[in-house]
Design a protein around this motif. Structure first.
Motif, PDB file in Angstrom:
ATOM      1  N   LYS A 207       0.832  -1.207   0.000  1.00  0.00           N
ATOM      2  CA  LYS A 207       0.000   0.000   0.000  1.00  0.00           C
ATOM      3  C   LYS A 207       0.864   1.252   0.000  1.00  0.00           C
ATOM      4  O   LYS A 207       0.568   2.240  -0.690  1.00  0.00           O
ATOM      5  N   LEU A 208       1.942   1.240   0.775  1.00  0.00           N
ATOM      6  CA  LEU A 208       2.853   2.387   0.771  1.00  0.00           C
ATOM      7  C   LEU A 208       3.431   2.609  -0.618  1.00  0.00           C
ATOM      8  O   LEU A 208       3.496   3.737  -1.118  1.00  0.00           O
ATOM      9  N   LEU A 209       3.849   1.533  -1.271  1.00  0.00           N
ATOM     10  CA  LEU A 209       4.438   1.656  -2.611  1.00  0.00           C
ATOM     11  C   LEU A 209       3.434   2.225  -3.611  1.00  0.00           C
ATOM     12  O   LEU A 209       3.827   2.927  -4.555  1.00  0.00           O
ATOM     13  N   SER A 210       2.135   1.949  -3.404  1.00  0.00           N
ATOM     14  CA  SER A 210       1.133   2.441  -4.358  1.00  0.00           C
ATOM     15  C   SER A 210       1.026   3.961  -4.359  1.00  0.00           C
ATOM     16  O   SER A 210       0.524   4.551  -5.321  1.00  0.00           O
ATOM     17  N   PHE A 211       1.490   4.609  -3.289  1.00  0.00           N
ATOM     18  CA  PHE A 211       1.449   6.072  -3.219  1.00  0.00           C
ATOM     19  C   PHE A 211       2.781   6.716  -3.615  1.00  0.00           C
ATOM     20  O   PHE A 211       2.943   7.927  -3.504  1.00  0.00           O
ATOM     21  N   MET A 212       3.737   5.925  -4.063  1.00  0.00           N
ATOM     22  CA  MET A 212       5.074   6.454  -4.334  1.00  0.00           C
ATOM     23  C   MET A 212       5.331   6.764  -5.804  1.00  0.00           C
ATOM     24  O   MET A 212       6.402   7.249  -6.158  1.00  0.00           O
ATOM     25  N   GLU A 213       4.381   6.450  -6.683  1.00  0.00           N
ATOM     26  CA  GLU A 213       4.481   6.791  -8.110  1.00  0.00           C
ATOM     27  C   GLU A 213       5.795   6.317  -8.716  1.00  0.00           C
ATOM     28  O   GLU A 213       6.522   7.083  -9.370  1.00  0.00           O
ATOM     29  N   LEU A 214       6.089   5.034  -8.514  1.00  0.00           N
ATOM     30  CA  LEU A 214       7.351   4.489  -9.013  1.00  0.00           C
ATOM     31  C   LEU A 214       7.305   4.134 -10.495  1.00  0.00           C
ATOM     32  O   LEU A 214       8.334   3.815 -11.090  1.00  0.00           O
ATOM     33  N   ASP A 215       6.124   4.163 -11.099  1.00  0.00           N
ATOM     34  CA  ASP A 215       5.960   3.965 -12.546  1.00  0.00           C
ATOM     35  C   ASP A 215       6.329   2.568 -13.035  1.00  0.00           C
ATOM     36  O   ASP A 215       6.536   2.367 -14.234  1.00  0.00           O
ATOM     37  N   ALA A 216       6.493   1.616 -12.157  1.00  0.00           N
ATOM     38  CA  ALA A 216       6.846   0.265 -12.599  1.00  0.00           C
ATOM     39  C   ALA A 216       6.356  -0.737 -11.566  1.00  0.00           C
ATOM     40  O   ALA A 216       6.371  -0.465 -10.358  1.00  0.00           O
ATOM     41  N   HIS A 217       5.938  -1.904 -12.064  1.00  0.00           N
ATOM     42  CA  HIS A 217       5.462  -2.955 -11.169  1.00  0.00           C
ATOM     43  C   HIS A 217       6.650  -3.685 -10.553  1.00  0.00           C
ATOM     44  O   HIS A 217       7.692  -3.872 -11.189  1.00  0.00           O
ATOM     45  N   CYS A 218       6.482  -4.100  -9.299  1.00  0.00           N
ATOM     46  CA  CYS A 218       7.555  -4.832  -8.648  1.00  0.00           C
ATOM     47  C   CYS A 218       6.985  -5.878  -7.711  1.00  0.00           C
ATOM     48  O   CYS A 218       5.823  -5.795  -7.290  1.00  0.00           O
ATOM     49  N   THR A 219       7.780  -6.858  -7.394  1.00  0.00           N
ATOM     50  CA  THR A 219       7.430  -7.841  -6.377  1.00  0.00           C
ATOM     51  C   THR A 219       8.305  -7.588  -5.155  1.00  0.00           C
ATOM     52  O   THR A 219       9.396  -7.002  -5.259  1.00  0.00           O
ATOM     53  N   LEU A 220       7.838  -8.037  -3.998  1.00  0.00           N
ATOM     54  CA  LEU A 220       8.557  -7.785  -2.751  1.00  0.00           C
ATOM     55  C   LEU A 220       9.198  -9.067  -2.239  1.00  0.00           C
ATOM     56  O   LEU A 220       8.581 -10.136  -2.254  1.00  0.00           O
ATOM     57  N   GLU A 221      10.419  -8.916  -1.784  1.00  0.00           N
ATOM     58  CA  GLU A 221      11.094 -10.006  -1.076  1.00  0.00           C
ATOM     59  C   GLU A 221      11.441  -9.486   0.314  1.00  0.00           C
ATOM     60  O   GLU A 221      12.168  -8.492   0.450  1.00  0.00           O
ATOM     61  N   LEU A 222      10.936 -10.141   1.354  1.00  0.00           N
ATOM     62  CA  LEU A 222      11.124  -9.670   2.725  1.00  0.00           C
ATOM     63  C   LEU A 222      12.222 -10.476   3.406  1.00  0.00           C
ATOM     64  O   LEU A 222      12.318 -11.693   3.252  1.00  0.00           O
ATOM     65  N   GLN A 223      13.029  -9.757   4.186  1.00  0.00           N
ATOM     66  CA  GLN A 223      14.066 -10.409   4.968  1.00  0.00           C
ATOM     67  C   GLN A 223      13.804 -10.056   6.430  1.00  0.00           C
ATOM     68  O   GLN A 223      14.136  -8.960   6.883  1.00  0.00           O
ATOM     69  N   THR A 224      13.157 -10.974   7.137  1.00  0.00           N
ATOM     70  CA  THR A 224      12.783 -10.706   8.527  1.00  0.00           C
ATOM     71  C   THR A 224      13.287 -11.778   9.481  1.00  0.00           C
ATOM     72  O   THR A 224      12.827 -11.877  10.615  1.00  0.00           O
ATOM     73  N   ALA A 225      14.241 -12.591   9.014  1.00  0.00           N
ATOM     74  CA  ALA A 225      14.768 -13.655   9.874  1.00  0.00           C
ATOM     75  C   ALA A 225      15.663 -13.087  10.967  1.00  0.00           C
ATOM     76  O   ALA A 225      15.725 -13.611  12.080  1.00  0.00           O
ATOM     77  N   GLN A 226      16.368 -12.016  10.649  1.00  0.00           N
ATOM     78  CA  GLN A 226      17.251 -11.391  11.623  1.00  0.00           C
ATOM     79  C   GLN A 226      17.416  -9.912  11.272  1.00  0.00           C
ATOM     80  O   GLN A 226      17.163  -9.489  10.148  1.00  0.00           O
ATOM     81  N   GLU A 227      17.827  -9.142  12.242  1.00  0.00           N
ATOM     82  CA  GLU A 227      18.056  -7.714  11.996  1.00  0.00           C
ATOM     83  C   GLU A 227      19.385  -7.511  11.272  1.00  0.00           C
ATOM     84  O   GLU A 227      20.322  -8.290  11.472  1.00  0.00           O
ATOM     85  N   PRO A 228      19.534  -6.500  10.434  1.00  0.00           N
ATOM     86  CA  PRO A 228      18.495  -5.507  10.110  1.00  0.00           C
ATOM     87  C   PRO A 228      17.428  -6.098   9.180  1.00  0.00           C
ATOM     88  O   PRO A 228      17.759  -6.757   8.196  1.00  0.00           O
ATOM     89  N   TYR A 229      16.176  -5.869   9.525  1.00  0.00           N
ATOM     90  CA  TYR A 229      15.100  -6.340   8.676  1.00  0.00           C
ATOM     91  C   TYR A 229      15.116  -5.552   7.371  1.00  0.00           C
ATOM     92  O   TYR A 229      15.338  -4.347   7.365  1.00  0.00           O
ATOM     93  N   GLY A 230      14.887  -6.281   6.280  1.00  0.00           N
ATOM     94  CA  GLY A 230      14.994  -5.613   4.993  1.00  0.00           C
ATOM     95  C   GLY A 230      13.894  -5.988   4.025  1.00  0.00           C
ATOM     96  O   GLY A 230      13.142  -6.941   4.237  1.00  0.00           O
ATOM     97  N   VAL A 231      13.798  -5.230   2.960  1.00  0.00           N
ATOM     98  CA  VAL A 231      12.870  -5.510   1.873  1.00  0.00           C
ATOM     99  C   VAL A 231      13.596  -5.235   0.558  1.00  0.00           C
ATOM    100  O   VAL A 231      14.371  -4.270   0.455  1.00  0.00           O
ATOM    101  N   THR A 232      13.397  -6.129  -0.402  1.00  0.00           N
ATOM    102  CA  THR A 232      13.970  -5.939  -1.732  1.00  0.00           C
ATOM    103  C   THR A 232      12.839  -5.815  -2.741  1.00  0.00           C
ATOM    104  O   THR A 232      11.915  -6.633  -2.746  1.00  0.00           O
ATOM    105  N   LEU A 233      12.909  -4.785  -3.583  1.00  0.00           N
ATOM    106  CA  LEU A 233      11.914  -4.552  -4.625  1.00  0.00           C
ATOM    107  C   LEU A 233      12.477  -5.067  -5.946  1.00  0.00           C
ATOM    108  O   LEU A 233      13.495  -4.555  -6.440  1.00  0.00           O
ATOM    109  N   HIS A 234      11.862  -6.107  -6.491  1.00  0.00           N
ATOM    110  CA  HIS A 234      12.282  -6.650  -7.777  1.00  0.00           C
ATOM    111  C   HIS A 234      11.350  -6.087  -8.860  1.00  0.00           C
ATOM    112  O   HIS A 234      10.195  -6.512  -8.981  1.00  0.00           O
ATOM    113  N   PHE A 235      11.849  -5.138  -9.647  1.00  0.00           N
ATOM    114  CA  PHE A 235      11.034  -4.526 -10.697  1.00  0.00           C
ATOM    115  C   PHE A 235      10.994  -5.433 -11.923  1.00  0.00           C
ATOM    116  O   PHE A 235      12.014  -6.015 -12.316  1.00  0.00           O
ATOM    117  N   THR A 236       9.812  -5.564 -12.503  1.00  0.00           N
ATOM    118  CA  THR A 236       9.642  -6.440 -13.670  1.00  0.00           C
ATOM    119  C   THR A 236       9.976  -5.741 -14.975  1.00  0.00           C
ATOM    120  O   THR A 236      10.089  -6.394 -16.004  1.00  0.00           O
TER     121      THR A 236
END
Length: 326
Positions: free
Chosen positions: A208-237
């Motif tokens: 939902k946050l990404l939908s308000f960011m006008e990034l102009d491209a579709h992406c999928t999310l990869e979450l890294q929450t097993a250990q800190e620092p928690y991260g997110v990777t945006l894979h643009f198609t």
């Protein structure tokens, strides 16, 4: 037994006699009187067309039917009246009274100490009426009512109201903070601030946050929450155009600000464009971004200790977005 009722009494009894509501003895007496009295008989025939009233056995049944029919009519009338009143109230509320206007599209433009607030109805079937501006302490509140379009209230595509900001710190229009301390807060900033989330593992909230960011491209999310620092990777198609890459790089700061426990944002696209922004890198870059913006615009906007501090409210988030050119 002989009956000899006076005409006056018979005339008083005729309505009940014609309805079959008189007792058997009374009915017999009236009948005998009518047989011998032309005047009373004419009155009776004028009332009923000359029909003979029901006999005593049928009279009680007909009486109950009459009462039942009258009761049914009263109930139907009462229900119909209630429906009319409810529909009338709903129509009056929808077309005349309305409800507090929310979801209004608002833009603001500042010229000197004056801010021009432009607002548009959220849909073509609604009109904004009763626009009101009230000052409480150092805050100006702009409100209106939303009603359905009718001959009484016609739709206007947009309207504007000017606010003198002398001695004013905030302008809140239709429930949205749109100006504070000389800074215009745009619609996207308000939407982003409203969708702040505490957890990096909440994929729907991140989407939902990404939908308000006008990034102009579709992406999928990869979450890294097993250990800190928690991260997110945006894979643009699709490849991100070079002149639009600043949007991804800037919004990485915004994601770090709005996701409380997020410590790292990474991204990539099919063209080989990749990047990573950590919380430490963002915090180190903020003072320089603020200084460069203030020098270019002749302002003295806040440089906060951490990028996380800019996610506290829409005003601070707008400062961050301004520093990043978003």
């Amino acid at each position: 037994m002989k009956y000899n009722l006076p005409c006056a009494i018979v005339r008083d009894l005729l309505p009940s006699y014609a309805e079959g509501l008189t007792e058997e003895e009374t009915t017999t007496a009236v009948q005998e009187h009518l047989e011998g009295c032309a005047d009373c008989r004419k009155r009776y025939e004028a009332m009923t067309g000359g029909e003979t009233p029901a006999v005593t056995g049928e009279k009680e049944v007909d009486f109950l039917k009459t009462v039942r029919k009258k009761n049914v009519k009263k109930v139907v009338l009462a229900v119909a009246l209630a429906v009319v009143l409810v529909l009338g109230s709903v129509a009056a509320y929808a077309f005349l009274i309305g409800s507090p206007a929310t979801g209004v599209s608002v833009d603001a433009v500042q010229e000197g100490t004056s801010v021009s607030v432009h607002y548009t109805s959220p849909d073509s079937a609604a009109a904004l009426v009763g626009c009101n501006m009230k000052t409480v302490d150092d805050t100006v509140y702009i409100t209106a009512r939303k009603v359905l379009v009718s001959p009484v209230h016609t739709s206007e595509p947009s309207a504007a109201i000017n606010v003198d900001t002398t001695g004013i710190r905030k302008i809140i229009a239709f429930g949205q903070l749109i100006w504070q301390d000389g800074v215009i807060i745009d619609c996207n900033t308000n939407q982003l601030a409203e969708n702040r989330t505490p957890y990096a593992g909440n994929a729907p909230a991140l989407g939902k946050l990404l939908s308000f960011m006008e990034l102009d491209a579709h992406c999928t999310l990869e979450l890294q929450t097993a250990q800190e620092p928690y991260g997110v990777t945006l894979h643009f198609t699709q490849p991100i155009e070079k002149n639009r890459r600043f949007l991804m790089e800037g919004n990485a700061y915004v994601l770090l600000a709005l996701v409380d426990n997020l410590g790292q944002v990474s991204w990539d696209d099919p063209s080989g464009y990749t990047g990573t922004l950590t919380l430490e890198q963002a915090n180190a870059a903020i003072p320089g971004l603020a200084e460069a913006y203030n020098a270019a615009h002749g302002t003295d906007l806040l440089s906060l200790n951490s990028v996380k501090d800019y996610g506290a409210d829409s005003y601070r988030l707008q400062l961050l977005r301004n520093f990043l050119g978003l």
